[in-house]
Scaffold this active site. Structure first.
Site, PDB file in Angstrom:
ATOM      1  N   ASP A  91       0.834  -1.205   0.000  1.00  0.00           N
ATOM      2  CA  ASP A  91       0.000   0.000   0.000  1.00  0.00           C
ATOM      3  C   ASP A  91       0.872   1.259   0.000  1.00  0.00           C
ATOM      4  OD1 ASP A  91      -3.013   0.567   0.338  1.00  0.00           O
ATOM      5  OD2 ASP A  91      -2.080   1.972   1.716  1.00  0.00           O
ATOM      6  N   GLU A 160       1.507  -0.130  -4.824  1.00  0.00           N
ATOM      7  CA  GLU A 160       0.611   0.988  -5.114  1.00  0.00           C
ATOM      8  C   GLU A 160       1.478   2.246  -5.139  1.00  0.00           C
ATOM      9  OE1 GLU A 160      -3.643   2.691  -3.470  1.00  0.00           O
ATOM     10  OE2 GLU A 160      -2.079   2.131  -2.050  1.00  0.00           O
TER      11      GLU A 160
END
Length: 474
Positions: A91, A160
């Site tokens: 993330d 990400e």
């Protein structure tokens, strides 16, 4: 919270601004705003300082400058690898390195040599330019590769990557640099708005094609692309860029968008329900939403800063809010879509989309014309066709406002992909027309959103019907 604790500098702690009472408005270390609304700083009375959180206050930014923090992260990753996992989706991994001045001060902090950004309409500046793809980004990722992945086989890493350009994607995903296998880039899902996501705009197809072409050409020699239009942070693509106003247009546009994406070079990601053509939630009141970003944005933009009307903001949340992709997976047509048992004691945390009785996995599994069946064909094609998996990619008819067209080439083999991303019949653009000037027969149609004979006639007439898309062997 204890300055004498061994973990005292595992986060980004800063004192109040000089001349301000700690914990009062305006005392924050700088004017950065959180992506989820409000200040990016949270006051801790026990410590008398603020900690940085680019997202929720329950998600304080780790201080990756501290070697002990990095060691703890790598130990955690190895712990999971030793238990047999196959990799990591990381993330916001490109926000781990911050830009500071020579004394370690952040922009806008008292005494900092770095200038903060101008304040936006909500009263804050963005931390992104100083927190995305920072000066030690490559160093940290390469260190992670050595400490966690070297010596292991059969794993996948995907990061990400807000703030990463297509050119930087080439560097980070180049195997020779030892960082990550793939990145999720966001320019293509961030550009269709008027400054902020809550003011959505219709799809500018030529602009979209330019962004996708940038992704593709950046990794044509080294590196690799990830392909996606939907995830847990994006609205449903069939509602965003397709047409969910009728069953026929929903199915056709979902197939067209799927073919468009999957025929690019790279690794496609299918977000849960995308393979069914699931739509936005179409909620109508604020109390139906659960997402922190949407709820905070409404309060901040409508009630506090007063920069958007309630009606406009609700329309923006309905179109772009993240809860659109977070309603329960639609397995069947029962009360809670098969996500939980159909009794009141197990009501899901957020409402099921009302259309789950019509759109669900059980109803599509055995339907050869369903979106689900079409996605199975797309995935099989990628597994079985070398040109789809590895062929060179080239954009054609770049300026056409309705048709997305490109070629895939591998050796002497070449495919033409044409996708009508509109709900009306359109002319086939010039370069595509020239490529099929010799005519197309039914065996040349590798895959189409209509049946092959229909598409043969369409191409012979130099046109495409609404949401008609095809991969054609040249």
């Amino acid at each position: 919270k204890d300055k004498d604790d061994p973990h005292a500098d595992w986060y980004w702690w800063r004192p109040a601004r000089p001349g301000h009472e700690p914990g009062t408005p305006g005392a924050e270390p700088n004017q950065w705003g959180s992506y989820f609304g409000g200040s990016a700083w949270e006051y801790c009375p026990e410590r008398g300082e603020y900690y940085l959180h680019q997202f929720s206050k329950k998600q304080p930014d780790l201080n990756w400058e501290n070697p002990a923090v990095r060691r703890a992260v790598y130990d955690m990753m190895n712990w999971w690898f030793d238990r047999g996992i196959d990799g990591f989706r990381m993330d916001v991994i490109t926000l781990i390195s911050k830009r500071t001045d020579a004394n370690g001060r952040l922009p806008g902090e008292a005494g900092s040599e770095l200038q903060d950004l101008p304040v936006g309409e909500e009263g804050y500046s963005s931390p992104n330019p100083f927190c995305a793809d920072g000066p030690r980004q490559d160093e940290f990722l390469a260190e992670m590769r050595r400490e966690v992945f070297d010596g292991r086989d059969g794993f996948l890493t995907v990061g990400e990557a807000p703030g990463i350009t297509a050119e930087r994607n080439e560097h980070i995903t180049n195997p020779a640099n030892g960082e990550l296998d793939m990145l999720f880039l966001f320019d293509h899902v961030d550009f269709d708005c008027d400054g902020v996501k809550w003011k959505p705009l219709p799809l500018d197809l030529p602009g979209f094609k330019r962004i996708m072409a940038g992704y593709q050409t950046a990794v044509e020699n080294v590196g690799w692309a990830s392909l996606f239009t939907g995830n847990h942070d994006q609205p449903r693509v069939v509602s965003r860029w397709g047409d969910d106003s009728s069953e026929e247009s929903r199915v056709r546009s979902a197939k067209a968008l799927g073919l468009m994406l999957h025929m690019h070079r790279g690794t496609p990601y299918v977000y849960q329900g995308e393979e069914l053509g699931m739509t936005n939630a179409h909620f109508t009141s604020l109390d139906q939403y659960r997402d922190l970003e949407s709820l905070n944005a409404y309060r901040q933009r409508v009630e506090e800063a007063k920069v958007q009307s309630p009606e406009s903001m609700m329309a923006g949340i309905a179109a772009r809010g993240r809860d659109n992709s977070r309603t329960p997976m639609q397995w069947d047509g029962s009360a809670y879509a098969g996500f939980t048992a159909p009794d009141a004691a197990t009501e899901p945390w957020i409402s099921v989309n009302p259309n789950h009785a019509e759109i669900n996995a059980a109803g599509e599994f055995d339907d050869p014309d369903s979106v689900y069946a079409f996605y199975k064909k797309l995935i099989a094609l990628r597994h079985n066709s070398s040109i789809v998996a590895a062929g060179e990619w080239r954009l054609i008819d770049a300026d056409d406002a309705h048709v997305y067209a490109f070629t895939r080439t591998l050796g002497n083999e070449r495919l033409l992909v044409v996708v009508n991303l509109s709900g009306r019949t359109v002319d086939l653009p010039r370069e595509s027309t020239e490529l099929i000037a010799g005519g197309v027969t039914e065996p040349d149609i590798i895959l189409s959103t209509y049946d092959a004979p229909h598409t043969v006639v369409s191409l012979a007439n130099r046109e495409l019907d609404p949401w008609e898309a095809a991969a054609v062997q040249l």
